[in-house]
Design a protein around this motif. Structure first.
Motif, mmCIF file in Angstrom:
data_model
loop_
_atom_site.group_PDB
_atom_site.id
_atom_site.type_symbol
_atom_site.label_atom_id
_atom_site.label_comp_id
_atom_site.label_asym_id
_atom_site.label_seq_id
_atom_site.Cartn_x
_atom_site.Cartn_y
_atom_site.Cartn_z
ATOM 1 N N UNK A 48 13.684 -20.137 -15.342
ATOM 2 C CA UNK A 48 13.782 -20.306 -16.795
ATOM 3 C C UNK A 48 12.912 -21.432 -17.339
ATOM 4 N N UNK A 49 12.314 -22.222 -16.458
ATOM 5 C CA UNK A 49 11.426 -23.300 -16.888
ATOM 6 C C UNK A 49 9.957 -22.885 -16.876
ATOM 7 N N UNK A 50 9.666 -21.683 -16.429
ATOM 8 C CA UNK A 50 8.284 -21.228 -16.283
ATOM 9 C C UNK A 50 7.606 -21.024 -17.634
ATOM 10 N N UNK A 51 6.329 -21.378 -17.699
ATOM 11 C CA UNK A 51 5.537 -21.110 -18.894
ATOM 12 C C UNK A 51 5.544 -19.614 -19.199
ATOM 13 N N UNK A 52 5.435 -18.805 -18.167
ATOM 14 C CA UNK A 52 5.417 -17.352 -18.367
ATOM 15 C C UNK A 52 6.700 -16.867 -19.017
ATOM 16 N N UNK A 53 7.825 -17.488 -18.695
ATOM 17 C CA UNK A 53 9.091 -17.096 -19.315
ATOM 18 C C UNK A 53 9.085 -17.446 -20.796
ATOM 19 N N UNK A 54 8.565 -18.623 -21.154
ATOM 20 C CA UNK A 54 8.463 -18.991 -22.563
ATOM 21 C C UNK A 54 7.622 -17.987 -23.327
ATOM 22 N N UNK A 55 6.525 -17.551 -22.734
ATOM 23 C CA UNK A 55 5.672 -16.552 -23.378
ATOM 24 C C UNK A 55 6.395 -15.218 -23.506
ATOM 25 N N UNK A 56 7.038 -14.795 -22.433
ATOM 26 C CA UNK A 56 7.760 -13.523 -22.456
ATOM 27 C C UNK A 56 8.845 -13.521 -23.516
ATOM 28 N N UNK A 95 5.002 -36.608 -28.192
ATOM 29 C CA UNK A 95 6.041 -35.914 -27.437
ATOM 30 C C UNK A 95 5.412 -34.797 -26.620
ATOM 31 N N UNK A 96 6.131 -34.359 -25.609
ATOM 32 C CA UNK A 96 5.652 -33.273 -24.766
ATOM 33 C C UNK A 96 5.822 -31.934 -25.464
ATOM 34 N N UNK A 97 4.977 -30.983 -25.116
ATOM 35 C CA UNK A 97 5.176 -29.610 -25.574
ATOM 36 C C UNK A 97 6.182 -28.939 -24.655
ATOM 37 N N UNK A 98 6.696 -27.786 -25.067
ATOM 38 C CA UNK A 98 7.614 -27.028 -24.219
ATOM 39 C C UNK A 98 7.118 -25.603 -24.072
ATOM 40 N N UNK A 99 7.825 -24.827 -23.283
ATOM 41 C CA UNK A 99 7.352 -23.475 -22.974
ATOM 42 C C UNK A 99 7.356 -22.572 -24.207
ATOM 43 N N UNK A 100 8.211 -22.868 -25.185
ATOM 44 C CA UNK A 100 8.211 -22.083 -26.411
ATOM 45 C C UNK A 100 6.950 -22.357 -27.232
ATOM 46 N N UNK A 101 6.489 -23.613 -27.229
ATOM 47 C CA UNK A 101 5.237 -23.938 -27.917
ATOM 48 C C UNK A 101 4.085 -23.128 -27.332
ATOM 49 N N UNK A 102 4.052 -23.049 -26.016
ATOM 50 C CA UNK A 102 2.999 -22.285 -25.356
ATOM 51 C C UNK A 102 3.143 -20.798 -25.688
ATOM 52 N N UNK A 103 4.376 -20.315 -25.686
ATOM 53 C CA UNK A 103 4.615 -18.910 -25.998
ATOM 54 C C UNK A 103 4.179 -18.540 -27.400
ATOM 55 N N UNK A 104 4.447 -19.404 -28.367
ATOM 56 C CA UNK A 104 4.047 -19.126 -29.746
ATOM 57 C C UNK A 104 2.531 -19.052 -29.876
ATOM 58 N N UNK A 105 1.829 -19.949 -29.192
ATOM 59 C CA UNK A 105 0.367 -19.932 -29.237
ATOM 60 C C UNK A 105 -0.186 -18.688 -28.555
#
Length: 268
Positions: A31-39, A231-241
């Motif tokens: 659940x911490x994976x960048x790919x999960x945030x994108x999915x 501040x740090x970005x999170x996987x949701x930030x990456x997913x939105x982009x």
């Protein structure tokens, strides 16, 4: 998501801007994976998903996430094992007939090569890192091309260490540089098919893959201190982009490396 969505994000979510699109996600480990945030973002925007897992050891961590996302396709995919990536695309061809989005979020180097100096890296370690982290994306593009007759978007995950020296990133710096170059050449070669190709370059994130880097906690602390946003970005930030790059909002963009790092990459 952690922050209140912007008006544009609300419009995109409400309109389900990716409704009817089919997206392959390669690289979810947990659940911490960048790919999960994108999915997760792709699914919120209406996309149907195909999710892969590395092996039987990884399956119990990924399968609940795939079910949560309502993934239509769930399949093993170890790109180092001959035929597995091809099997995923064959299943997509049989089940869907076409594909709109393919996201590659995998990287690997043997620990001794990753944590040692680049000058001391082994021949085999370099080859393995390049094959899994870079050439598998090229293979993905080759397999995706015939499934994207009306165009599509290919996405790969990079890091600032591809372009500037980041202490302790070591072997992965040249490998990610090769990945970003591959993105540009693929964008050129596939442009006439209306297939757009992008690299997304997140700032430091607490993922399982990143934990293998030496002194990674120091890197996180420095990122918070130096990033203009603070501040740090999170996987949701990456997913939105990543999602933005797949939509008509980005229809004239290709071959780019898009930073999602709170401005960290602009700092000297």
């Amino acid at each position: 998501m952690n922050d209140q969505p912007t008006d544009l994000t609300k419009v995109a979510i409400q309109s389900k801007i990716l409704h009817g699109k089919r997206a392959l996600i390669v690289g979810i480990a947990n659940e911490h994976s960048i790919a999960y945030g994108c999915a997760r973002v792709f699914r919120e925007l209406g996309a149907d998903l195909a999710v892969t897992y590395l092996n039987e050891k990884a399956k119990p961590y990924v399968e609940p996430l795939a079910k949560e996302l309502g993934a239509s396709i769930f399949a093993p995919c170890d790109v180092a094992q001959g035929g597995q990536l091809e099997s995923v695309f064959e299943r997509i061809r049989k089940s869907w007939g076409s594909l709109d989005i393919a996201l590659h979020s995998i990287a690997f180097a043997p620990k001794e090569d990753l944590q040692g100096r680049l000058v001391d890296s082994s021949d085999e370690g370099f080859k393995v890192a390049m094959d899994i982290s870079c050439h598998s994306f090229i293979r993905m593009a080759r397999l995706a091309e015939p499934l994207m007759p009306d165009g599509g978007t290919l996405l790969a995950m990079s890091y600032h260490g591809a372009n500037k020296v980041v202490p302790n990133y070591n072997l992965m710096g040249p490998v990610k540089a090769a990945l970003e170059s591959a993105v540009r050449y693929l964008a050129y070669e596939l442009g006439d098919k209306h297939i757009r190709v992008h690299a997304v370059s997140p700032g430091p994130l607490k993922t399982r893959a990143a934990s293998g880097l030496k002194d990674f906690d120091v890197l996180l602390t420095e990122a918070i201190e130096r990033a203009p946003i603070g501040e740090l970005v999170d996987i949701d930030d990456v997913g939105l982009t990543a999602a933005y790059l797949t939509t008509p909002f980005a229809r004239r963009l290709t071959g780019t490396t898009t930073y999602v790092d709170g401005g960290l990459s602009i700092m000297a």
